[in-house]
Design a protein around this motif. Structure first.
Motif, PDB file in Angstrom:
ATOM      1  N   UNK A  15       0.866  -1.187   0.000  1.00  0.00           N
ATOM      2  CA  UNK A  15       0.000   0.000   0.000  1.00  0.00           C
ATOM      3  C   UNK A  15       0.898   1.231   0.000  1.00  0.00           C
ATOM      4  N   UNK A  16       0.715   2.057  -1.016  1.00  0.00           N
ATOM      5  CA  UNK A  16       1.629   3.201  -1.185  1.00  0.00           C
ATOM      6  C   UNK A  16       0.958   4.499  -0.775  1.00  0.00           C
ATOM      7  N   UNK A  17       1.712   5.348  -0.108  1.00  0.00           N
ATOM      8  CA  UNK A  17       1.266   6.681   0.313  1.00  0.00           C
ATOM      9  C   UNK A  17       2.101   7.685  -0.451  1.00  0.00           C
ATOM     10  N   UNK A  18       1.452   8.585  -1.180  1.00  0.00           N
ATOM     11  CA  UNK A  18       2.196   9.552  -1.992  1.00  0.00           C
ATOM     12  C   UNK A  18       2.230  10.918  -1.329  1.00  0.00           C
ATOM     13  N   UNK A  19       3.405  11.499  -1.233  1.00  0.00           N
ATOM     14  CA  UNK A  19       3.514  12.930  -0.941  1.00  0.00           C
ATOM     15  C   UNK A  19       4.006  13.567  -2.232  1.00  0.00           C
ATOM     16  N   UNK A  20       3.307  14.575  -2.717  1.00  0.00           N
ATOM     17  CA  UNK A  20       3.552  15.053  -4.064  1.00  0.00           C
ATOM     18  C   UNK A  20       3.738  16.559  -4.094  1.00  0.00           C
ATOM     19  N   UNK A  21       4.797  16.990  -4.752  1.00  0.00           N
ATOM     20  CA  UNK A  21       5.009  18.420  -4.968  1.00  0.00           C
ATOM     21  C   UNK A  21       3.853  18.946  -5.804  1.00  0.00           C
ATOM     22  N   UNK A  22       3.254  20.028  -5.319  1.00  0.00           N
ATOM     23  CA  UNK A  22       1.987  20.473  -5.906  1.00  0.00           C
ATOM     24  C   UNK A  22       2.206  21.347  -7.146  1.00  0.00           C
ATOM     25  N   UNK A  23       2.648  20.738  -8.231  1.00  0.00           N
ATOM     26  CA  UNK A  23       2.702  21.447  -9.513  1.00  0.00           C
ATOM     27  C   UNK A  23       2.866  20.410 -10.622  1.00  0.00           C
ATOM     28  N   UNK A  74      -0.200  -3.103  -6.495  1.00  0.00           N
ATOM     29  CA  UNK A  74      -0.195  -2.303  -5.263  1.00  0.00           C
ATOM     30  C   UNK A  74      -1.482  -1.511  -5.140  1.00  0.00           C
ATOM     31  N   UNK A  75      -1.771  -1.130  -3.889  1.00  0.00           N
ATOM     32  CA  UNK A  75      -2.881  -0.222  -3.673  1.00  0.00           C
ATOM     33  C   UNK A  75      -2.326   1.170  -3.399  1.00  0.00           C
ATOM     34  N   UNK A  76      -3.128   2.175  -3.667  1.00  0.00           N
ATOM     35  CA  UNK A  76      -2.725   3.538  -3.331  1.00  0.00           C
ATOM     36  C   UNK A  76      -3.524   3.974  -2.108  1.00  0.00           C
ATOM     37  N   UNK A  77      -2.824   4.170  -0.978  1.00  0.00           N
ATOM     38  CA  UNK A  77      -3.523   4.492   0.266  1.00  0.00           C
ATOM     39  C   UNK A  77      -4.008   5.933   0.264  1.00  0.00           C
ATOM     40  N   UNK A  78      -3.164   6.820  -0.162  1.00  0.00           N
ATOM     41  CA  UNK A  78      -3.499   8.240  -0.038  1.00  0.00           C
ATOM     42  C   UNK A  78      -2.540   9.024  -0.915  1.00  0.00           C
ATOM     43  N   UNK A  79      -3.018  10.124  -1.490  1.00  0.00           N
ATOM     44  CA  UNK A  79      -2.114  11.028  -2.186  1.00  0.00           C
ATOM     45  C   UNK A  79      -2.286  12.398  -1.569  1.00  0.00           C
TER      46      UNK A  79
END
Lengths: 450, 342, 380, 255
Positions: free
Chosen positions: A205-213, A232-237
């Motif tokens: 289960x992957x958690x993404x922290x993403x630069x907002x652009x 895989x599952x995506x837990x949260x972005x």
């Protein structure tokens, strides 16, 4: 109105300042100057040709910017026949001979993009309008690269993008006057996916922290596509502002989210900060869902690895190029760069250097600086010897297609520069996609009169 | 539950930093009546005391090793910090502890900077309008940060924390929760305790020393104290120095959490002004309470559940709170009547 | 025509100002600043500063969030390009109106407080706009990437009259393209209009009311004036000026980025106004030009140019001089700016215009010390 | 409530309490149209509190202030002014950054245009009628030759005269004067008294708050003496002068 424009764009008058005014007899001249002075923006008239290097010297990507600038300077040196020539002797094209471009000596001007679209466009305009730059290169942020690329299209000046990794640069925001050698987020996903599957299994289960652009968004999208293809599952972005500095408030929620992989779609200092802070929060030593917690940094450079120190150990990512490549071109470039600056070049430096060479080479092969001809010389151009193996500059979207390197932070670096290890390579065929996979339109060839 | 607790903890270290900066800002404001836009720059200067200290003790001797080659073929350079060269293991320990040790450098340096600033510039602005105070200190802040940029460059310079404090404490298990449910980096815990320590020290100083009593009396009514024949100006100068030291120490200890760069101060300045206003201009307990309150609120607002409820709230919570407080309680949470209301 | 009427000295000032602005391409040439990009900035930021001064210079309310209106103007103008037409006129009208609406809302709330509380309120609103533009409002602002034109924009009005072409369109006015020097003359003409309106405000009873608010708000209310609508009007007018400036930024370069709204951008217009002279007509313009000139020209100085400049010095001395001066130019030009600014606030709170006045009165000492209209703020 | 026909200001049964302190008790004042009514009392008698209640700055704990049939309590200063009440402050409140002439023109605008009206089209210089009016008002207080000076540069006495001119130009129905000679030199005090005498005949109602009895005896038609928050005596100047309670209040007070 037209007369005004032509008159005003007489660079020499402006550049030479007071002396120029006195010599040419001041004002009436400015308005009556011949309309046929040039047939395209900033056509070089003297014996030099000016290139503009627009890099971030402040902001989250300042390290990359500084390294790009070093590479640009080195490229100019080599084009002018100074130094050891670097990659030029190994380049598959032999149009470059060390006497500048088309016999004109290469000069350059620089600007600071401040990692901001506005400032970057200002600075590019200054280089085009005031300094008469014929080609603009630089980047280190896709937002900036796309903004500057748009400007260059309007002004009829070729933009050789350096570090920009967003799919949009040659996707929906592709431009006739913009070219990208660097790979993109989609290709990172293709390269990284199988490696992550091998190392971490298919039940994650992957958690993404993403630069907002733009870059963060497309990288997140590409990584989700690549990891979900593995099962895989995506837990949260979660989107984070660029240059946030302290990411702790975004990392804390990861702890109890049920995720067991953290994917950091961050670059530059943002990547360094979020990675080290994630490690401080104990994520690397953590167990989740009965597995060891893992951190992935899909786009990584040795500059970031140096900044993150121990935190980088074992972390997977992708890279456009790494200095430990053993082909002749790479070795020559690393030696030449290392001898001059006392450090190996980063991937940002490499792509900047290569783009400058490619532009010069295209102008030589076209036999003119006239942008439409230079563009045609670059389009669908197949070359080799610049560090990534055989490479195609695809005409349909101005994206280079070449091998993609998957790297991992070294556990035991043998010296302070030996930070990453190339663990696998995704072949050029694998990472090639159809030109209309991303929708976009290049626009016309017609030169604008800036 | 664990998530809320984790965010609460996470707000504490940030809150500590806000509280320390706001405390100094309020001291200067309450005693001298000066709105100091350069206060954030003092925080930044403190952080760079840590950088400078580390650069001093890690000054390197370069030797080359012909046996090994660098990637570009010349002999590999080996750099040994002087401290390690001459002090051996102790040198390594000193380098490891460079951040807390640099407090020893930061205290005198910040005190001097504070006093020089006050004597050299600020004191001429006691009776000028607040707008001009804001402007001159804003200009001073630009000068200070640009000076730092000239000497240390534009990029952030990471400061490692002592190796003992790396990693995270399992705070959850101390409180009987599931082990691993709530972890909190050791250094953030240290920072929180440190800020509590400094805050207590300053409050004790103001409460239990004659100096502090005079200062508190001066904050309440400057003219009266002057009429008593007390040389309050000299004390206020020292007060400014003290505020600079507090801001500086807050900066020193923050460096491992956030690599300092030259405009760090500006980032904290806006926030700390909001903190002061929310707490109530001129109220020391208000500044501290508001510092922690805002730190924690900011942390809570970043929780996914809350962000889903009100999109973007994490980005604006502090400012939103400031606006609401200013409109509903113009004097802030604990502000006194008559401050800044002329 | 009352609308156009001005006292005679103002008419002369306007004429001189118009000549100075319109001949910029000539007299800026020796300074190396006569290129369209910079001249457009000169005109645009002069509008911004003149408008800011109507608020700060006349009413004394120090707003630290004025850049928000600049940003709103830019976004509105780009949206007008995207949705309706590439013509600059509707874009500018929308920009001014939209920023006026924002200013009305923000001003209505912020003006409930004064002094530093007002400054913090405006700062808070601007920071909220900035942060939201960067995050949640991305569908409207395109966040960090900045709002740009695309090929598939609807542009409904343009599409009624012409075919979609392959490349990106660029802003125009009545079908005339606005690239380069044309864009400058549009900005210059609007600067003259903006300056004229500012002159009208300064010379009018309304202007005197605003000065009276700055001078003594208590007396103002006991004299029978409801001060808040006056201050709010000034706030909205200066917000609309900022919106016009923002719209022009988008017209000369069709892109709108959130960093235009950051508080440092608000700080910049404060610097411009103070540097030139608060409460004077010409001061903010001079301040804006000086800062933009320094930013563009000073910051481009590098060591090579310094070595060339100081090459007449003996070698060792040259190196030292270059090493020292290089700290103040190029990357370090902000240091120069900060120092100049501190010196101005300390020694010349009325800015450059006060300096000019002091010199003038020192020279022409015989004339009696009649107060000129440039003198509202400084004398305190 | 019953008013005599010519009462213009009525302070009716006003009480004001501050946490435990009974600052004003049972104040009942009737000010007659066209008369000069002085309120005197030693320091701390509650004069300022009373004035602040009259102008609406403080709300009374009970009772009401009625001006011309309208309750003043709760109204904003500018509304009260627009009803025809002008006020001279204890420390002169003028516009220090404007010229003397502009200082006087400003209230003229308020009188003519109301609380809020934007006049931008016509330059100030074209407001000839208002300027003449202002110059007359300045001539009235003997300051016409100083009309171009910066108001900040005036002496305290001149500032007071300027403030008076600013009030007079509005031709208010009621003029409130708060210790008009406080902190003045002997000379300035005398000129101010002369000036007040001069305008006495103009028919506007005046309320003078003063702690110095001697200032008001030659000016007032009626005097109310305030002590300890209550009115202890009221009447014509001569009657009040002889009242033993007044003597006691002043001798036993701070004076």
């Amino acid at each position: 109105m037209t007369n005004f424009k032509k008159g005003i764009s007489r660079r020499r008058l402006i550049k030479t300042g007071l002396a120029g005014v006195l010599a040419t007899g001041v004002s009436p001249y400015i308005f009556s100057r011949s309309a046929f002075a040039q047939e395209f923006c900033n056509a070089p008239t003297g014996d030099t040709v000016t290139l503009g290097f627009n890099v971030p010297l402040t902001g989250a990507y300042a390290d990359e910017g500084a390294d790009e600038l070093r590479a640009f300077e080195l490229a100019v040196e080599h084009l002018n026949g100074e130094g050891d020539g670097g990659m030029i002797p190994h380049f598959s094209s032999d149009a470059l001979t060390g006497n500048g471009i088309l016999g004109k000596r290469v000069a350059y001007v620089t600007g600071d993009t401040q990692t901001q679209s506005d400032a970057a466009r200002d600075s590019a305009r200054r280089m085009i309008e005031r300094d008469g730059a014929l080609m603009i290169s630089g980047g280190s942020s896709s937002g900036v690269a796309i903004a500057v690329q748009g400007l260059c299209q309007e002004m009829g000046v070729i933009f050789m993008a350096a570090l920009t990794h967003s799919n949009d640069t040659t996707g929906k925001d592709r431009r006739r006057y913009g070219f990208r050698h660097f790979f993109n987020a989609y290709q990172s996903g293709i390269g990284l996916g199988p490696q992550l599957g091998d190392a971490y299994g298919t039940d994650r289960r992957a958690y993404h922290l993403t630069a907002d652009y733009t870059w963060g968004w497309t990288q997140e999208e590409s990584m989700i596509a690549a990891t979900e293809a593995l099962g895989w599952e995506t837990a949260e972005t979660v989107r984070t502002p660029v240059g946030a500095g302290d990411f702790s408030q975004y990392i804390t929620p990861v702890l109890n989210s049920g995720a067991d992989v953290l994917i950091l779609n961050h670059y530059g200092f943002d990547g360094v900060n979020s990675l080290t802070q994630a490690v401080q929060f104990g994520l690397k030593d953590r167990q989740a869902n009965g597995k060891n917690f893992q951190i992935v940094l899909p786009l990584v450079s040795d500059l970031m690895a140096a900044g993150a120190g121990n935190a980088m150990q074992g972390v997977f990512g992708t890279s456009n190029w790494y200095w430990s490549q053993q082909d002749e071109g790479s070795k020559a470039f690393t030696n030449s760069f290392g001898a001059k600056y006392g450090r190996p070049p980063s991937q940002a430096a490499h792509t900047s250097y290569v783009q400058t060479l490619l532009y010069a080479d295209a102008a030589e092969r076209a036999g003119t600086f006239y942008p439409p001809e230079v563009i045609r010389a670059l389009e669908d151009y197949e070359f080799d010897g610049l560090g990534n193996g055989p490479t195609l500059y695809r005409g349909a979207d101005h994206q280079c297609f070449k091998d993609v390197f998957v790297v991992q932070g070294k556990e035991n670096p043998s010296n302070e520069f030996d930070l990453l290890e190339v663990v696998s390579t995704a072949s050029r065929d694998n990472v090639t996609y159809a030109p209309d996979f991303f929708e976009g339109e290049l626009g016309p060839y017609d030169p604008a009169m800036c | 539950m664990e998530a809320i607790f984790a965010q609460l903890l996470n707000g504490l270290d940030k809150g500590g930093a806000y509280a320390l900066i706001a405390l100094g800002l309020t001291l200067v404001f309450g005693t001298l009546g000066v709105v100091n836009f350069a206060h954030g720059a003092l925080f930044m200067l403190g952080a760079f005391c840590a950088v400078a200290f580390r650069e001093l003790i890690t000054y390197e001797i370069v030797t080359t090793d012909p046996e090994q080659l660098s990637p570009w073929g010349s002999p590999l350079e080996i750099r040994t910090p002087i401290a390690q060269q001459y002090l051996g293991d102790w040198g390594a320990v000193i380098i490891d502890y460079s951040v807390p040790l640099s407090i020893l450098l930061a205290i005198p340096v910040m005190l001097i900077i504070g006093i020089v600033m006050e004597r050299g510039l600020i004191k001429h602005f006691y009776n000028r309008p607040h707008a001009e105070q804001i402007l001159v200190t804003f200009g001073l802040a630009i000068v200070l940060q640009e000076l730092v940029k000239t000497f240390f460059g534009p990029n952030p310079i990471p400061q490692p924390m002592p190796s003992t404090f790396r990693g995270a404490a399992d705070v959850g298990s101390w409180l009987g929760l599931t082990p691993g449910a709530v972890t909190y980096p050791w250094w953030r815990l240290v920072y929180f305790l440190f800020s509590i320590g400094i805050l207590s020290a300053v409050f004790a100083f103001l409460r239990f020393t004659t100096f502090g009593m005079v200062v508190r009396a001066g904050m309440a009514d400057r003219e009266t104290v002057r009429l008593l024949g007390i040389d309050i100006d000299r004390r206020f100068t020292l007060m400014f120095g003290l505020a600079a030291v507090v801001a500086g120490l807050a900066g020193v200890m923050y460096t491992p959490l956030l690599p300092p760069n030259y405009h760090l101060g500006m980032e904290f300045l806006v926030l700390s002004f909001v903190v002061v206003v929310v707490g109530g201009m001129g109220s020391l307990p208000g500044a501290v309470a508001a510092g922690f309150l805002l730190g924690i609120l900011q942390s809570f607002a970043s929780m996914t559940a809350i962000k889903n409820l009100i999109p973007g709230i994490d980005q604006i919570i502090i400012y939103l709170l400031a606006v609401v407080i200013l409109l509903v309680r113009p004097r802030g949470l604990m502000g006194r009547r008559g401050v800044m209301e002329s | 025509m009352n609308v156009l009427r001005l006292p005679r000295q103002d008419v002369i000032l306007f004429a001189v100002f118009a000549i100075v602005v319109l001949t910029m391409p000539i007299w800026l040439t020796p300074f190396g600043a006569a290129y369209p990009g910079l001249m457009q900035k000169f005109a645009i930021f002069a509008i911004f500063a003149v408008g800011f001064n109507i608020l700060f210079g006349l009413t004394g309310y120090l707003s630290f969030g004025h850049a928000a209106f600049l940003g709103v103007g830019s976004y509105t103008a780009v949206w007008s390009f995207k949705l309706f037409t590439m013509d600059a006129i509707p874009a500018l009208i929308f920009a001014v109106l939209m920023s006026g609406v924002f200013a009305l809302g923000i001003g209505f709330v912020s003006l409930r407080r004064s002094g530093i509380y007002f400054a913090i309120l405006t700062l808070a609103f601007a920071q909220m706009s900035y942060n939201l533009a960067y995050s949640v409002l991305t569908p409207i602002t395109n966040g960090e990437t900045a709002l740009q034109l695309t090929n598939n924009d609807p542009r409904v009005i343009d599409m009624m009259f012409m075919e979609r072409t392959a490349g990106l369109p660029s802003p125009s006015i009545f079908g005339q393209p606005l690239g380069g020097i044309g864009g400058f003359y549009l900005c210059a003409v609007l600067l003259l209009v903006a300056f004229f309106i500012a002159q009208k405000v300064f010379a009018s009873p309304f202007g005197m009311m605003l000065r009276a608010i700055k001078s003594n708000q208590t007396r103002m209310s006991y004299t029978g004036f409801n001060t808040r609508p006056y201050a709010l009007t000034a706030f909205v007018i200066s917000g609309m000026y900022a919106g016009l400036a923002g719209g022009l930024l988008a017209v000369t370069d069709p892109l709108a980025g959130a960093e235009r709204m950051e508080w440092t951008a608000s700080g910049e217009v404060v610097l411009m106004t103070i540097l030139g002279g608060v409460g004077t007509l010409v001061g903010p313009v001079i301040g804006a030009w000086l800062i933009k000139y320094l930013e563009n020209i000073f910051s481009a100085f590098n060591e090579g140019m310094l070595h060339a400049t100081f090459s007449w010095l003996p070698d060792g001395v040259e190196d030292i001089v270059v090493a020292v001066t290089s700290k103040f130019v190029g990357e370090g030009w902000h240091l120069t700016l900060g120092l100049v600014f501190v010196l101005i606030v300390v020694f010349l709170p009325g800015g450059i215009m006060e300096g000019v006045r002091r010199i003038r009165s020192a020279v022409a000492n015989r004339r009696d010390n009649r107060r000129t209209r440039f003198s509202t703020s400084a004398a305190e | 409530m019953q008013y005599s026909n010519n009462t213009v200001l009525h302070v009716a049964d006003v009480h004001k309490r501050f946490a435990g302190l009974h600052a004003l008790a049972d104040i009942d004042l009737e000010v007659e149209e066209g008369k000069t009514h002085a309120i005197i009392g030693p320091n701390g008698a509650g004069k300022s509190t009373l004035l602040n209640v009259i102008v609406g700055r403080l709300a009374p704990s009970s009772g009401a202030v009625v001006f011309d049939g309208q309750v003043l309590t709760g109204k904003k200063p500018h509304e009260i002014n627009q009803m025809g009440v002008a006020r001279v402050f204890q420390t002169p409140e003028i516009f220090p950054d404007l010229s003397v002439l502009q200082n006087v023109m400003t209230p003229a605008f308020a009188k003519r245009d109301g609380a809020f009206r934007i006049r931008m089209l016509n330059p100030l210089a074209n407001e000839a009628a208002l300027r003449e009016e202002a110059e007359e008002a300045l001539a009235d207080v003997g300051m016409i030759e100083r009309r171009h000076l910066h108001a900040a540069s005036l002496s305290r006495g001149d500032k007071r005269r300027l403030e008076l001119a600013m009030c007079l130009i509005q031709k208010p129905r009621l003029l409130l004067l708060d210790e008009p000679t406080a902190g003045m030199s002997r000379h300035d005090t005398n000129t101010t008294i002369e000036l007040l005498k001069k305008i006495k005949s103009r028919g506007m109602t005046k309320v003078i708050i003063e702690h110095d009895m001697h200032v008001v005896f030659s000016l007032a038609d009626k005097i109310s003496v305030l002590a300890g928050g209550r009115i202890i005596a009221e009447g014509a100047p001569d009657a009040v002068r002889g009242d033993p309670r007044v003597q006691e209040a002043y001798l036993g007070g701070a004076h």
